[in-house]
Design an enzyme around this catalytic site. Sequence first.
Site, mmCIF file in Angstrom:
data_model
loop_
_atom_site.group_PDB
_atom_site.id
_atom_site.type_symbol
_atom_site.label_atom_id
_atom_site.label_comp_id
_atom_site.label_asym_id
_atom_site.label_seq_id
_atom_site.Cartn_x
_atom_site.Cartn_y
_atom_site.Cartn_z
ATOM 1 N N HIS A 199 0.855 -1.193 0.000
ATOM 2 C CA HIS A 199 0.000 0.000 0.000
ATOM 3 C C HIS A 199 0.886 1.236 0.000
ATOM 4 C CE1 HIS A 199 -4.175 -1.627 1.150
ATOM 5 N NE2 HIS A 199 -3.452 -2.617 0.669
ATOM 6 N N TYR A 221 -9.715 5.864 6.122
ATOM 7 C CA TYR A 221 -9.951 6.299 7.503
ATOM 8 C C TYR A 221 -10.990 7.408 7.414
ATOM 9 C CZ TYR A 221 -5.771 3.783 9.126
ATOM 10 O OH TYR A 221 -4.858 2.808 9.453
ATOM 11 N N PRO A 245 -5.795 1.020 18.545
ATOM 12 C CA PRO A 245 -5.467 0.379 17.261
ATOM 13 C C PRO A 245 -5.298 1.316 16.069
ATOM 14 C CG PRO A 245 -7.772 0.006 17.809
ATOM 15 C CD PRO A 245 -7.167 0.672 19.003
ATOM 16 N N LYS A 281 -0.072 0.266 15.097
ATOM 17 C CA LYS A 281 1.311 0.242 15.571
ATOM 18 C C LYS A 281 1.653 -0.945 16.486
ATOM 19 C CE LYS A 281 3.423 3.692 13.698
ATOM 20 N NZ LYS A 281 3.294 3.099 12.349
ATOM 21 N N TYR A 285 3.245 6.734 9.951
ATOM 22 C CA TYR A 285 2.446 5.571 9.548
ATOM 23 C C TYR A 285 3.334 4.470 8.970
ATOM 24 C CZ TYR A 285 -1.803 3.172 7.994
ATOM 25 O OH TYR A 285 -2.824 2.254 7.839
HETATM 26 C C1 DHB Z 1 -6.107 -2.522 10.261
HETATM 27 C C2 DHB Z 1 -6.127 -2.236 11.611
HETATM 28 C C3 DHB Z 1 -5.754 -0.980 12.051
HETATM 29 O O1 DHB Z 1 -5.755 -0.689 13.364
HETATM 30 C C4 DHB Z 1 -5.359 -0.005 11.146
HETATM 31 O O2 DHB Z 1 -5.040 1.222 11.593
HETATM 32 C C5 DHB Z 1 -5.329 -0.305 9.812
HETATM 33 C C6 DHB Z 1 -5.705 -1.569 9.364
HETATM 34 C C7 DHB Z 1 -6.524 -3.868 9.780
HETATM 35 O O3 DHB Z 1 -6.898 -4.706 10.602
HETATM 36 O O4 DHB Z 1 -6.506 -4.109 8.565
#
Ligand code: DHB
Length: 405
Positions: free
Chosen positions: A86, A215, A306, A310, A398
């Site tokens: 990505h 997002y 989440p 990270k 990121y």
């Molecule tokens: C996923 C989980 C995340 O916390 C995130 O920021 C991006 C992707 C995932 O499970 O694909």
Amino acid sequence: MAFSPSSASSSPVRSRTRIAVVGAGPAGLMLSHLLARAGIDSVAVDVRTRHEIEHTPRAGILEQRSVDLLADSGVSDRVHRDGARHDGIVLAFGGGGHRIDFQALVGASTLLYPQTDVFADLADARERDGGDVRFGVRDVAVDELLSDTPVLRFTDADGTRHAVRADFVVGADGSRGPCRSQVPEARRTRFARAYPYAWFGILAEAPPSAPELIYSHSPRGFALISQRTDTVQRMYFQCDPAENVADWSDDRIWTELQERVGANGHRLKEGPITARSVLPFRSFVQEPMHHGRLVLAGDAAHTVPPTGAKGLNLALADARVLAEELERAVTHGSTAPLAAYSERALRRVWRAQHFSYWMTTMLHTPPDATPFDVRRQEGELAALTGSAAGSAYLAEGYTGWPRER
Ligand code: DHB
């Protein structure tokens, strides 16, 4: 073999290893793998079965450095074959989408490769290399941490009790494991923050709705559109931490997700929902990450919310630094490298703490948010996406910071 009372009452089977690892998730297994490459024996135990760990959906984004660690240390070729590169993400807010182009901004990418696959690759690599990993154990205890040879006690899946003496014990047993509490209160500081929301996470049998992660900030709350394969998708939406999954039919979930992303011009491809769970949010750090001959790694020492994915990347970074410092510790018979590990690891941990907190609070709507709060968040997102410097800051965090010395 069934557990038999006679084996419980007889004395434990005694053995000796260099490093005893509590927890055989990604942090514990990556560590034992790297130690084995350095010629250092370890025993790793976990109260969960391999099946349980492999079938609990977790996050899916790897930083480039995590990918390199898996590939270069000989854990996985699959990560390159099956992982999806990505080169950016979409931040959606205020009725539209804004792409953050990682390659253009910082010359880096991430790989979508689920944590469950990272775990399976690590467990396979340990098995291939003859590593000593025991899943499904119970009665785990660590003891004599201030002596030269601490001990790990457990009862294996066959009901046999074990006492393993080691040079060092690693607590990689996650945020609910017993190891972090082995550090006496007077010797540790705990930093924590709670959030008034959680994620409702689903797996759905549907084609991807977008080529990259979305997002999505919306007045109804945050939603994250992620992917797994051509036929399975992973999505999340902000919910109350006390939400009950049984109250959510497929229809209700799709309506909620569609409204949140629809506000920003996206439309999701729907399909049967095959897994649903509520993921709590918490920021936590325990300092230092060592005590006597015990050292903590991964979620046992720190938890992040989440958003930004990270957690796994931090666990793998801990394992890499810890393997280096444990090699020194074993070679010189000294505990000083454990303090060096803690200092090095915590520098990355606090950057990631800030990044995860920032992504979280920028994108989620607190239950008591006023219209001012929502407009202010949209202002922050507009300032960020409208600035090359702001976008590069997000892209850098990121995709992951450089390795620490
Ligand atoms: C996923 C989980 C995340 O916390 C995130 O920021 C991006 C992707 C995932 O499970 O694909």
